[in-house]
Design a protein around this motif. Structure first.
Motif, short mmCIF file in Angstrom:
data_model
loop_
_atom_site.label_atom_id
_atom_site.label_comp_id
_atom_site.label_asym_id
_atom_site.label_seq_id
_atom_site.Cartn_x
_atom_site.Cartn_y
_atom_site.Cartn_z
N SER A 188 45.37 126.10 -20.81
CA SER A 188 46.62 126.11 -20.06
C SER A 188 47.01 127.53 -19.69
N TYR A 200 42.36 124.56 -27.97
CA TYR A 200 41.61 124.70 -26.73
C TYR A 200 42.47 124.37 -25.50
N PRO A 201 43.18 123.24 -25.51
CA PRO A 201 44.05 122.98 -24.36
C PRO A 201 45.09 124.07 -24.14
N LEU A 202 45.64 124.61 -25.24
CA LEU A 202 46.64 125.67 -25.08
C LEU A 202 46.03 126.86 -24.35
#
Lengths: 354, 312, 288
Positions: B51, B46-48
Motif C-alpha cells: 500500500s 506485506y499488504p501494508l
C-alpha cells in the motif's frame, strides 16, 4: 454534642438478620465502643447511625431529632473510615476543608479553621501534599481532622486503626482519646480489637451475630462478663473455661473435686467455670485446688504463660517471669473464689451469685 | 502464587535466553511463533508495504493492470491541496467529535443508571449489548429502512403524532443525515463503553463516596467533584479509543448513506473506498489511506502510553 | 436536652424516606425506558422479516406473520441459502486457522523472550487501530492478479489479517496470568515442553481461548467491508447480501430484514457468552 438513641432498630436483608431488633442509648459526650468479631453487626449499626444504611425497622435519634430517614448530610455526624476515605485528587488542606466548602464557608474562613484543626493533629506542615504522598498514620490524622473541622454532634469511627502497624496503633489510640476528651463529642467507635475497646471506651457494647451481648464499662465487661461469649472474647489471653458440675454437695471442675469454692448451683446442673489466667496461682500439686500437667511453657518477657492440661480441659496460667517448668511436669493451681465466674452450661449466661 | 512470567523483560535479551534453552525447546520457541508470523506477514505486513508503495505511484486500475509510473510524494502533495479531500477530512471531524462526546456522555449516564447488580440491571445490560454485537452493515441497513420517509417506522410515528412534520426526509438532508449517522453510532457503541464504565465505577473506593455523603455533599456534587476526578484515567482511555473507532468507521456509511446526500457524510474511509473502487485511482487512494493511518497510529501511540501509564 | 420533638424537623423524617423511594422507582423506570429504546429497533427489524411485503412499511404492531419472505429470500435472486453457507464456511475457516495459530504464538510470546521485547505485543494491538481501507487495496490487487477474487479463501485470508493479531494478544494476556508452575511440574515429571503444553496448559487455557474464539466468531460473521470489495457473486456473505436486496424498483425491506435475522441469530444464541467474553475481551483493545 448530643445523645444518640437507637430505638428497636434492626437491619435485615430478606431472611438474613444483620442487626437484631434492640435498643441502645449513648450519653452525650460518651465514648462508646462497639466490639465484636467480623460480621457481628457493629459496622452496620454504625452505618445506620450515619445514614449510609436504612434501618429495616425502628428509630434513630440524635439529640432531640428523629433522624431515622434523614440523609447523612442532614444528620450533623462525621465519620472516620477504616481506609480513611480521603479524596485522592485533593490536597490535604482541601480534604480537611471539604465539609466546610460544601456548607458555603468562605475561603478565608476555611483556611483559618483548617489550620486550627491541622495543628491539633500536628499536620500543619503537610497541607499542600496529596494523600498518596502520606504515610498511613498521617492519612488517618487527615481523616480525623476532616471529621473534627465541622464540630459535629456525633463522631463515628469504623476501625480507624486496623490498617496501621502495632506501634502506630498505640500512639494513635492515645491521640484519639485525648482529642475526644478535649472536644467532648459523642463518639461511636467500632473495632474487633478488645484492647482498643478496653483502653478507649467509657462503655463497651459487645456484639455477636447481630445481637448485643453486653453493655457496660470496661471494668464491668472484663470483671463481670454477662455470658460465655463475652467472657471468652474480652481479655488476652482469653479467660479459661472449664466444665463444672455439683456432685454430692461438692463442686467438681474438669473431673476434680474443688472444695475451696462455694457451691454455686443445684446438684447436677451443667456449669462452666471461668477464671482468668492472671487469677490462677501456681502452687505445688499437694497444696492445689486443681492438678494437671504442663503442656506448654511460653516466656513473654514480663511473665510466663503456662498451658496446663487439667482433666479434659487445657487452661492457661500467667505466672511470674522467673518461674520455670518442664513439659509434662505435674503442677498444681489454686483458685481464688472471688475471681471465679460461673456460667449456666445451657443458656451460657452468667450465674448471679451475690 | 509466584508471578507468572511475561515476555519482554528488558533484563535478559532473547539471544541469552536462546543459549540457556535446550535445543529442542529453542526450536519449539520459534516453531510456535512461525505460523502466526507467516500469516501476519502475508495478510498484514506485506499488504501494508504494498500500500505504501502504491501511494508513491501513479496508477489507475481502469487504465492499466500495473502501476504506471513512479510519482514520489506527488500524491500526498496533491491530497493536501485537494478540496474534496479536505472536505472529507472536515466531514470526518464533523462526525468524530460529536460521536465521541455523545457516546461517552451517554455511556456514563447509562453506567450510573445500571451500576448495581439487581436483577433488573443485569438483564438490562444483557439486552443492551445486542446492538453492539450486530454487524455494523446490518445496523446501517436497518436504520436506513427505519428512517425512510415512505416506509420507515420513524416517519410512521411522526405521521401519527405530529402529522404536520411528515414526511421526514432525514437521509436526504445533509445535516439530518449526519445527525442520523452520529445517533446510530452512539446507539451502537454506548453499551460497550457503558460496561467499561460500570467496571470502573465498581472499582472506585466506596469510602470516598461515603465520606462525601457524610461530609454533606449531594448526589450531583459527589459525581462531579468526587467520582469524576477519580475516573479521569478511564475516561481518557475511553475517549482515545472511541476516537480511533470513529475515524475508522465505514460500514454504516456505505450501507446507510453511501456518503450522501452529496458528500455530506463522505468520511475519509469512505472517500478512500470510492476513490479506489469507483474511480480506480489506486495510487491516490493508497496515499489517502496512509495519511489517515498515520493520524490513527499517532492516536494509538497516545493510547498505549496512557494504558501503560495508568497500570501500576 | 429536652425530649420535645420539633415538628418542623420531624418532616425531615418523611422527606428522606419518600425522596429515596421516589428516586428508586424513577431510576427503575428510566432503566426500562432506556432498555426498550435500545432494543426496539432490533425487535422491529426482526418483526419486519415476518411481515408481508405490503405491511412492511406500516406502524402496525399486530400483523399476520408470514413465512413468505423466508421462502422468497432463499430463492432467486437473493439466494439466502448460498450466502448463509458462505458466511458459515468463511467464519469456520477463519476460526480453524486463527485459533491454533494464535494460541501457539500467544504461548510463545508469554513464555519466551523474543528480540523486540515488549514492543511485539503492542504491535499486535496496534494492528486493530489501522483503517481496513489501507490493506484492502493491495489485497484486491493481489487477488485480482491471482484470479482469486470472489472466492471464500480470499475472504478467509482477509479476515485473518485482523483476527490473528488480536486473538494472539488476547490469549497471550490470558497465558500471562497462568502460573508457570504446572508446566514446570509436568516437565520435571518427564514431559517434553511440547507435551506439557498440550496436556497441561491447553486444557486450563480453554476460557482464554474461548474468549478469543467468540471474539473471532463475532467479527468474522459480521465482517462486511472486505467481503464487499473482494466478492461479487459466488462468495458473497450475509452482510454483503443485504446490499443485494436493493433494486431499481426500490428496496425490498422485508427481504433485508429476513437476511438480518440470519445475521443476528447466532448473536442472540450466544448472547450470554457475548457479554462475558466478547466485551470482556475488548477491555484493553480494539474491535472492528
Amino acid at each position: 454534642m448530643a445523645a444518640v438513641r437507637l430505638v428497636s432498630v434492626e437491619k435485615r436483608w430478606g431472611d438474613v438478620v444483620g442487626v437484631a431488633r434492640q435498643s441502645l442509648e449513648i450519653a452525650d459526650g460518651e465514648f462508646m465502643v462497639f466490639l465484636g468479631p467480623s460480621g457481628c453487626g457493629k459496622t452496620t449499626t454504625m452505618r445506620m447511625v450515619a445514614g449510609l444504611e436504612e434501618p429495616s425497622g425502628g428509630e434513630i435519634w440524635i439529640g432531640d431529632r428523629d433522624v431515622t430517614d434523614a440523609l447523612p448530610k442532614d444528620r450533623d455526624v462525621a465519620m472516620v473510615f477504616q481506609n480513611y476515605g480521603l479524596y485522592p485528587h485533593l490536597t490535604v488542606g482541601d480534604n480537611i476543608g471539604y465539609p466546610l466548602r460544601i456548607r458555603g464557608h468562605s475561603r478565608s474562613e476555611r483556611k483559618t479553621q483548617v489550620l486550627e484543626v491541622a495543628r491539633k493533629v500536628e499536620l500543619e506542615h503537610l497541607l499542600e501534599r496529596r494523600p498518596r504522598d502520606l504515610s498511613g498514620g498521617q492519612r488517618q490524622r487527615v481523616a480525623l481532622a476532616r471529621a473534627i473541622v465541622r464540630r459535629p454532634q456525633v463522631f463515628l469511627m469504623d476501625e480507624p486503626l486496623s490498617n496501621l502497624d502495632a506501634k502506630l496503633r498505640v500512639s494513635m489510640r492515645a491521640e484519639i482519646r485525648r482529642l475526644q476528651a478535649e472536644l467532648r463529642i459523642t463518639t461511636i467507635y467500632v473495632t474487633h480489637d478488645q484492647i482498643e475497646a478496653m483502653t478507649l471506651a467509657d462503655r463497651i457494647v459487645v456484639m455477636k451475630g447481630g445481637v448485643i451481648q453486653q453493655v457496660g464499662t470496661p471494668a464491668e465487661v472484663y470483671g463481670r462478663p454477662a455470658n460465655l461469649f463475652v467472657a471468652g472474647f474480652v481479655g488476652s489471653p482469653p479467660m479459661n473455661l472449664m466444665p463444672a458440675v455439683v456432685q454430692e454437695g461438692r463442686l467438681r471442675v474438669a473431673g476434680q473435686s474443688v472444695g475451696a469454692v462455694p457451691v454455686p448451683a443445684a446438684e447436677g446442673v451443667d456449669l462452666v467455670l471461668g477464671i482468668r489466667p492472671e487469677d490462677l496461682v501456681i502452687v505445688p500439686p499437694d497444696e492445689a485446688d486443681l492438678r494437671g500437667q504442663v503442656y506448654m511453657f511460653e516466656l513473654t518477657g514480663d511473665a510466663v504463660l503456662v498451658t496446663i492440661d487439667v482433666g479434659t480441659s487445657r487452661i492457661c496460667v500467667r505466672g511470674d517471669r522467673h518461674l520455670r517448668h518442664g513439659i509434662g511436669d505435674a503442677i498444681g493451681l489454686r483458685l481464688d473464689p472471688q475471681h471465679c465466674h460461673f456460667f449456666d452450661g445451657q443458656t451460657q449466661k452468667r450465674l448471679q451469685l451475690d | 502464587m509466584p508471578p507468572a512470567r511475561s515476555s519482554g523483560s528488558p533484563s535478559a535479551p532473547a539471544a541469552a535466553e536462546d543459549e540457556a534453552l535446550p535445543v529442542k525447546d529453542r526450536y519449539l520457541k520459534y516453531a510456535l511463533l512461525a505460523p502466526a508470523l507467516l500469516v501476519c506477514a502475508a495478510t498484514l505486513f506485506y499488504p501494508l508495504l504494498q500500500s505504501l508503495v502504491y501511494s508513491t505511484q501513479d496508477w489507475n486500475l481502469g487504465r492499466s493492470p500495473a502501476p504506471e509510473g513512479f510519482a514520489g510524494l506527488a500524491n500526498y502533495a496533491a491530497l493536501l491541496r485537494d478540496p474534496d479531500f479536505l472536505g472529507s477530512a472536515k466531514v470526518t471531524l464533523l462526525f468524530t467529535l460529536p460521536s465521541v462526546t455523545l457516546t461517552i456522555v451517554v455511556a456514563m449516564a447509562m453506567a450510573l443508571l445500571l451500576a448495581d447488580n439487581g436483577r433488573l440491571q443485569v438483564n438490562a445490560r444483557t439486552l443492551l449489548v445486542i446492538p453492539f454485537a450486530m454487524s455494523p452493515a446490518l445496523i446501517g441497513i436497518s436504520w436506513r429502512f427505519m428512517l425512510n420517509p415512505e416506509f420507515g417506522v420513524v416517519d410512521a410515528v411522526v405521521r401519527r403524532f405530529l402529522p404536520g412534520l411528515s414526511p421526514v426526509p432525514i437521509l436526504s438532508d445533509p445535516v439530518l443525515a449526519m445527525a442520523a449517522l452520529i445517533a446510530v453510532d452512539v446507539w451502537h457503541w454506548a453499551p460497550y463503553f457503558m460496561l467499561t464504565f460500570i467496571g470502573a465505577l465498581a472499582a472506585l473506593p466506596r469510602d470516598t463516596v461515603d465520606a462525601a455523603q457524610v461530609d454533606g455533599a449531594g448526589k450531583v456534587r459527589i459525581f462531579f467533584e468526587i467520582m469524576l476526578p477519580q475516573l479521569w484515567p478511564v475516561l481518557t482511555i475511553a475517549i482515545l479509543l472511541k476516537t480511533i473507532f470513529s475515524l475508522k468507521m465505514l460500514d454504516q456509511v456505505v450501507t446507510m448513506t453511501a456518503g450522501g446526500p452529496g458528500v455530506a457524510t463522505d468520511t475519509l474511509p469512505h472517500m478512500v473506498y470510492t476513490t479506489a473502487f469507483r474511480f480506480y485511482d489506486i495510487g491516490y487512494a493508497s496515499a489517502m489511506a496512509w495519511l489517515l493511518a498515520v493520524v490513527m497510529m499517532g492516536l494509538a501511540m497516545l493510547y498505549s502510553r496512557f494504558v501503560m501509564g495508568s497500570s501500576k | 436536652m429536652t425530649a420535645y420533638v420539633n415538628p418542623g424537623l420531624s418532616s425531615l423524617k418523611i422527606d428522606g424516606r419518600r425522596r429515596r423511594r421516589n428516586g428508586r422507582s424513577l431510576r427503575n423506570a428510566a432503566i426500562v425506558f432506556i432498555t426498550v429504546l435500545w432494543v426496539l429497533p432490533v425487535l422491529w427489524i426482526m418483526a419486519t422479516a415476518f411481515k408481508p411485503p405490503s405491511e412492511a412499511a406500516g406502524l402496525a404492531l399486530w400483523f399476520k406473520p408470514t413465512l413468505s419472505n423466508l421462502f422468497a429470500s432463499f430463492g432467486v435472486p437473493y439466494l439466502l441459502g448460498s450466502r448463509l453457507l458462505n458466511s458459515i464456511l468463511v467464519t469456520a475457516g477463519t476460526l480453524a486457522i486463527a485459533i491454533p495459530v494464535s494460541t501457539a504464538a500467544a504461548y510463545a510470546f508469554s513464555r519466551f523472550r523474543f528480540p523486540g521485547g515488549s514492543a511485539a505485543p503492542l504491535v499486535l494491538l496496534a494492528t486493530q487501530f489501522l483503517p481496513p481501507v489501507i490493506i484492502v487495496i493491495p489485497l484486491f490487487v493481489v487477488f485480482r492478479n491471482l484470479g482469486m477474487l470472489d472466492t471464500r479463501l480470499a475472504l478467509v485470508i482477509a479476515n485473518l489479517s485482523f483476527v490473528v493479531p488480536y486473538a494472539t494478544w488476547m490469549i497471550k494476556g490470558f497465558f500471562d496470568g497462568l502460573p508457570v508452575d504446572m508446566e514446570e511440574a509436568a516437565q520435571i515429571d518427564g514431559a517434553s515442553r511440547l507435551m506439557a503444553l498440550w496436556s497441561v496448559v491447553v486444557p486450563v487455557a480453554v476460557p482464554g481461548i474461548a474468549t478469543a474464539a467468540i471474539f473471532s466468531f463475532v467479527v468474522s460473521w459480521n465482517e462486511f467491508f472486505y467481503a464487499l470489495v473482494l466478492t461479487r457473486d459466488h462468495a458473497v456473505t450475509l452482510p454483503v447480501a443485504l446490499m443485494s436486496a436493493r433494486s431499481e424498483q426500490g428496496d425490498a425491506w422485508e427481504i433485508m430484514a429476513t437476511m438480518g435475522l440470519f445475521i443476528i441469530a447466532p448473536m442472540l444464541v450466544i448472547s450470554r457468552f457475548v457479554q462475558r467474553y466478547f466485551v470482556a475481551g475488548l477491555v484493553s483493545g480494539a474491535v472492528r
